[in-house]
Design a protein around this motif. Structure first.
Motif, PDB file in Angstrom:
ATOM      1  N   THR A 130       0.842  -1.197   0.000  1.00  0.00           N
ATOM      2  CA  THR A 130       0.000   0.000   0.000  1.00  0.00           C
ATOM      3  C   THR A 130       0.876   1.246   0.000  1.00  0.00           C
ATOM      4  OG1 THR A 130      -0.097   0.161   2.411  1.00  0.00           O
ATOM      5  CG2 THR A 130      -1.784  -1.171   1.345  1.00  0.00           C
TER       6      THR A 130
ATOM      7  N   THR B  40       0.266   7.371   3.880  1.00  0.00           N
ATOM      8  CA  THR B  40      -0.182   8.753   4.001  1.00  0.00           C
ATOM      9  C   THR B  40      -0.115   9.212   5.447  1.00  0.00           C
ATOM     10  OG1 THR B  40      -2.508   8.209   4.426  1.00  0.00           O
ATOM     11  CG2 THR B  40      -1.837   8.357   2.115  1.00  0.00           C
TER      12      THR B  40
ATOM     13  N   SER C 106      -2.349   3.726   5.980  1.00  0.00           N
ATOM     14  CA  SER C 106      -2.072   3.027   4.719  1.00  0.00           C
ATOM     15  C   SER C 106      -3.354   2.484   4.086  1.00  0.00           C
ATOM     16  CB  SER C 106      -1.060   1.896   4.939  1.00  0.00           C
ATOM     17  OG  SER C 106      -1.582   0.947   5.832  1.00  0.00           O
ATOM     18  N   SER C 107      -4.500   2.923   4.577  1.00  0.00           N
ATOM     19  CA  SER C 107      -5.765   2.425   4.036  1.00  0.00           C
ATOM     20  C   SER C 107      -6.465   3.420   3.119  1.00  0.00           C
ATOM     21  CB  SER C 107      -6.708   2.040   5.180  1.00  0.00           C
ATOM     22  OG  SER C 107      -7.031   3.185   5.951  1.00  0.00           O
ATOM     23  N   PHE C 108      -5.774   4.458   2.690  1.00  0.00           N
ATOM     24  CA  PHE C 108      -6.348   5.495   1.831  1.00  0.00           C
ATOM     25  C   PHE C 108      -6.644   4.948   0.441  1.00  0.00           C
ATOM     26  CE2 PHE C 108      -5.417   8.873  -1.322  1.00  0.00           C
ATOM     27  CZ  PHE C 108      -6.476   9.714  -1.050  1.00  0.00           C
ATOM     28  N   ASN C 109      -7.801   5.356  -0.128  1.00  0.00           N
ATOM     29  CA  ASN C 109      -8.180   4.889  -1.454  1.00  0.00           C
ATOM     30  C   ASN C 109      -9.188   5.836  -2.081  1.00  0.00           C
ATOM     31  OD1 ASN C 109      -8.394   3.143  -3.669  1.00  0.00           O
ATOM     32  ND2 ASN C 109      -8.407   1.348  -2.340  1.00  0.00           N
ATOM     33  N   SER C 110      -9.269   5.814  -3.399  1.00  0.00           N
ATOM     34  CA  SER C 110     -10.287   6.605  -4.098  1.00  0.00           C
ATOM     35  C   SER C 110     -11.598   5.831  -4.127  1.00  0.00           C
ATOM     36  CB  SER C 110      -9.832   6.934  -5.512  1.00  0.00           C
ATOM     37  OG  SER C 110      -9.705   5.747  -6.262  1.00  0.00           O
ATOM     38  N   VAL C 111     -12.707   6.562  -4.184  1.00  0.00           N
ATOM     39  CA  VAL C 111     -14.029   5.972  -4.273  1.00  0.00           C
ATOM     40  C   VAL C 111     -14.708   6.411  -5.567  1.00  0.00           C
ATOM     41  CG1 VAL C 111     -16.334   5.871  -3.224  1.00  0.00           C
ATOM     42  CG2 VAL C 111     -14.296   5.879  -1.765  1.00  0.00           C
TER      43      VAL C 111
ATOM     44  N   VAL D 158     -12.979  10.211  -1.500  1.00  0.00           N
ATOM     45  CA  VAL D 158     -11.931   9.281  -1.081  1.00  0.00           C
ATOM     46  C   VAL D 158     -12.354   8.646   0.242  1.00  0.00           C
ATOM     47  CG1 VAL D 158     -10.088  10.551  -2.260  1.00  0.00           C
ATOM     48  CG2 VAL D 158     -10.636  11.096   0.128  1.00  0.00           C
TER      49      VAL D 158
ATOM     50  N   TRP E 296     -10.673   6.283   3.867  1.00  0.00           N
ATOM     51  CA  TRP E 296      -9.605   5.666   4.652  1.00  0.00           C
ATOM     52  C   TRP E 296     -10.248   5.138   5.929  1.00  0.00           C
ATOM     53  CZ3 TRP E 296      -7.763   7.833   9.384  1.00  0.00           C
ATOM     54  CH2 TRP E 296      -8.328   9.078   9.709  1.00  0.00           C
TER      55      TRP E 296
END
Length: 157
Positions: free
Chosen positions: A14, A17, A33-38, A45, A47
């Motif tokens: 990952t 951030t 480290s769980s950030f992501n786009s939606v 976004v 997390w």
């Protein structure tokens, strides 16, 4: 969580951030480290945060957060934001301010300034959705976390 499950999950590399908010005159931040786009339209976004995290209440009460995507050379900084006190986490760290007033880590390869757009309870964590109001990216390699180690992505095919 069992050690075996944690080991298996760590096989998935990952990005790393630092999530920040500004509440009652104080900066709060944590490594994530769980950030992501939606979604791109609208820009959303997500997390996840441990439900017992001391950063959760300030983030919820402030109504938003800023995500700084760390550069490859920020491994020590990533550790600082997951183990030091909230006051110590920002000591000696170069920051800029997002339009919202929240901290952006200097040298981050990207940042996203978000209004809180929803919270979903999920086991021992909460998923925080954010509507992206402002963002920026620049050249540079991002920091990667895999199998409990920091590194950088090699050649991407």
């Amino acid at each position: 969580m069992s050690r075996e499950l944690r080991n298996a999950l760590s096989c998935f590399a990952t990005g790393v951030t630092v999530i920040t908010t500004h509440h009652d005159g104080q900066d709060f931040g944590l490594t994530c480290s769980s950030f992501n786009s939606v979604s791109l339209e609208p820009a959303i976004v997500l997390w996840s945060i441990n439900s017992a995290s001391s950063s959760k209440k300030p983030i919820l009460e402030s109504g938003g957060y800023t995500v700084s995507v760390l550069a490859a050379e920020h491994a020590e900084l990533a550790m600082k934001f997951c183990r030091d006190s909230h006051e110590e986490r920002f000591r000696g760290v170069g920051i800029q301010r997002a339009p919202s007033g929240r901290a952006i880590i200097e040298g981050a390869v990207a940042w996203f300034d978000c209004d809180l757009n929803g919270v979903v309870a999920a086991g021992d964590h909460d998923i925080l959705l954010g509507k992206v109001n402002h963002f920026h990216s620049q050249q540079g390699e991002g920091l990667v976390f895999e199998r409990s180690r920091f590194g950088r992505v090699g050649e991407v095919a």
